[in-house]
Design an enzyme around this catalytic site. Sequence first.
Site, PDB file in Angstrom:
ATOM      1  N   ALA A 102       0.699  -0.789   0.026  1.00 18.87           N
ATOM      2  CA  ALA A 102      -0.299  -0.109  -0.013  1.00 18.87           C
ATOM      3  C   ALA A 102       0.894   1.114   0.295  1.00 18.87           C
ATOM      4  CB  ALA A 102      -1.147   0.013   1.431  1.00 18.87           C
ATOM      5  N   GLY A 156       3.284   1.603  -1.829  1.00 16.46           N
ATOM      6  CA  GLY A 156       4.065   2.293  -2.965  1.00 16.46           C
ATOM      7  C   GLY A 156       3.459   3.006  -4.092  1.00 16.46           C
ATOM      8  N   ASP A 157       3.572   3.320  -5.248  1.00 11.43           N
ATOM      9  CA  ASP A 157       3.421   4.162  -5.843  1.00 11.43           C
ATOM     10  C   ASP A 157       2.372   3.795  -6.900  1.00 11.43           C
ATOM     11  OD1 ASP A 157       5.154   6.142  -6.192  1.00 11.43           O
ATOM     12  OD2 ASP A 157       6.904   5.962  -7.657  1.00 11.43           O
ATOM     13  N   ALA A 214      -0.193   1.129  -5.661  1.00 10.17           N
ATOM     14  CA  ALA A 214      -1.884   1.627  -4.999  1.00 10.17           C
ATOM     15  C   ALA A 214      -1.882   3.022  -4.681  1.00 10.17           C
ATOM     16  CB  ALA A 214      -1.071   1.020  -3.143  1.00 10.17           C
ATOM     17  N   GLU A 240       4.125   8.166 -26.945  1.00  9.23           N
ATOM     18  CA  GLU A 240       4.170   8.634 -25.364  1.00  9.23           C
ATOM     19  C   GLU A 240       5.204   9.167 -26.326  1.00  9.23           C
ATOM     20  OE1 GLU A 240       3.923   6.562 -21.701  1.00  9.23           O
ATOM     21  OE2 GLU A 240       5.747   6.226 -22.650  1.00  9.23           O
ATOM     22  N   HIS A 251      -0.447  -5.459 -23.133  1.00  5.11           N
ATOM     23  CA  HIS A 251      -1.844  -4.436 -23.502  1.00  5.11           C
ATOM     24  C   HIS A 251      -2.358  -3.838 -25.228  1.00  5.11           C
ATOM     25  CE1 HIS A 251      -0.942  -2.093 -20.230  1.00  5.11           C
ATOM     26  NE2 HIS A 251      -0.063  -1.422 -19.931  1.00  5.11           N
ATOM     27  N   LYS A 263       2.785  -0.987 -33.686  1.00  7.62           N
ATOM     28  CA  LYS A 263       3.166   0.361 -32.769  1.00  7.62           C
ATOM     29  C   LYS A 263       3.498   0.431 -31.368  1.00  7.62           C
ATOM     30  CE  LYS A 263       2.786   3.015 -36.225  1.00  7.62           C
ATOM     31  NZ  LYS A 263       2.244   3.774 -37.201  1.00  7.62           N
ATOM     32  N   ARG A 286     -10.446   5.548 -31.080  1.00  7.12           N
ATOM     33  CA  ARG A 286      -9.424   6.847 -30.229  1.00  7.12           C
ATOM     34  C   ARG A 286      -9.527   6.211 -28.675  1.00  7.12           C
ATOM     35  NH1 ARG A 286      -8.945  12.303 -32.153  1.00  7.12           N
ATOM     36  NH2 ARG A 286      -9.877  12.745 -30.305  1.00  7.12           N
TER      37      ARG A 286
END
Length: 537
Positions: A69, A71-72, A74, A273, A297, A384, A422
């Site tokens: 809990a 950590g980032d 959480a 990104e 993903h 991609k 999108r």
Amino acid sequence: VKPSKSASSVFKHISRFHLPNPDQKTTANVNLKAACTPPPPPRPRKMASANLKDEKWINEGLSVIVIGASGDLAKKKTYPSLFQLYKMKLLPESTTIWGYARSAMTNEEFRQKIKEYLPVDEEVSSFLSLCMYKQGKGYGDASSFADLGSSITELEKKSGKKVAFNRMFYLAIPPNVFGDAAVMIKVLAMADEKEGAWTRIVIEKPFGRDTESFNELNLVISKTFSESHLFRIDHYLGKEMVQNLQMLRFGNRFFERLWSHNDIQSVILTFKEPFGTEGRGGYFDKFGIIRDVIQNHLLQVLTLVAMEPPPRFHGPDAGDLVRDAKVQVLKAISVLTVDDCVLGQYEGYTDDDGVPDDSVTPTFACIKMFVNNPRWHGVPFILKAGKALNEKKAEIRIQFKEAPAAAFMFGVDMPQNELVLRMQPNEAIYMKTNVKSPGFSNEPIQSELEVNYNTRFKDNINPDAYTRLILDVLRGNHAAFVRADELKVSWEIFTPLLKALENRESPPIIYMQGSRGPAEVDKFIGDDYKRNKGYVY
């Protein structure tokens, strides 16, 4: 008939055309009757899901236990999502949220840390009052988990509610301690199943780094819990546009008729990104863009695009029916080699802390694969993903084949239609459609038939992916979670390629930050995708 003042806005709302002046009725064939009709009143604000009052779990007790809990993950994802469910009244009245980690903190100190990541809202204080904290010596320490389990049980009994208390454990911890924590939960912290309560375990990726490591991890987990207990979370499966694929494909007759190699030229799944690793290079270098984004993903999205229709998307067996269909897609994909991809690394990546000077870890990859079944024979699926590129974007782009004989009939090349979903930024669905240029010209111009979620559904609640998926866990809906056999087949597809890259068989091409990636990608894709260079969205 004189158009109302709202005619232009209604026209734009129905279909967005790039016309010089859509208010001039001479340049667009607008249905005046429709244009003069006032827009419908705003829809009433709706909950993020269907009415839950008749579902058993919402009328029972609930203990949520976040392992790791402090950590980032959480703090940035799990607790904010739980707050949104609390705010929307999508948690049982008798809910307690426990945090467990090794850091020394009191309940109040922990609440103050969590508060920093919650929105400014009048309901934050009441939400934080539900949050408790337990320090433990480790994620496999029996005495710590025994103390945690007894504290949870004691508080459940103090509630005075004569209902079953269910337990959801969220493992926001590294995969190397999944097994230790799972065993401790099983032995010392399970809900009382004799009273009809359930225990569900949420596991975060990465689920291994290759076939061998996944098999080792899965062996430990599967010995402890059955698949009915496990919810392996991939937050892309909770995104609105990804979940919309099912309704779009199977709820619209014309799409399913077009959904095959007969009409589709190619499918491109993109993740971009505009920033690099930015201090996380040491962590990223252990995984690379293929493991970080593509193998999980984008491959999950591919299975939803390509799968055959399952019998049902709802009901107690829907989770397995959907995942059965996804597994069949994966089994039809050949093992990947270095010839199936173009790899890149942005200039300056090795300057990041923790990245070796001679690192060959890709920060960009373009992979071409085929689903070898009758529906998709010969259709390339192009995945991609990259960092430090020219924009932030995640989308599904389906390009259709050329309109038959259109070039002969009109004397000009006709751009190919595309369906685009999108996912970010600004969720939208649009179909690139050919229309005649306004005025005397007979040239085709490509425009959009579009649904923009920010404007069309602005009065509806659209929760983020984690909020949506945590609610699915509480409801026992497995369809948006990854099953063990899916992971096994997906790692079998990618592991030979990953081993080849680790052996430096295909060093990445250096590309400039802020670019579209390596220039070689366009040649690699070739005629699989035909870009309309004159089109601007």
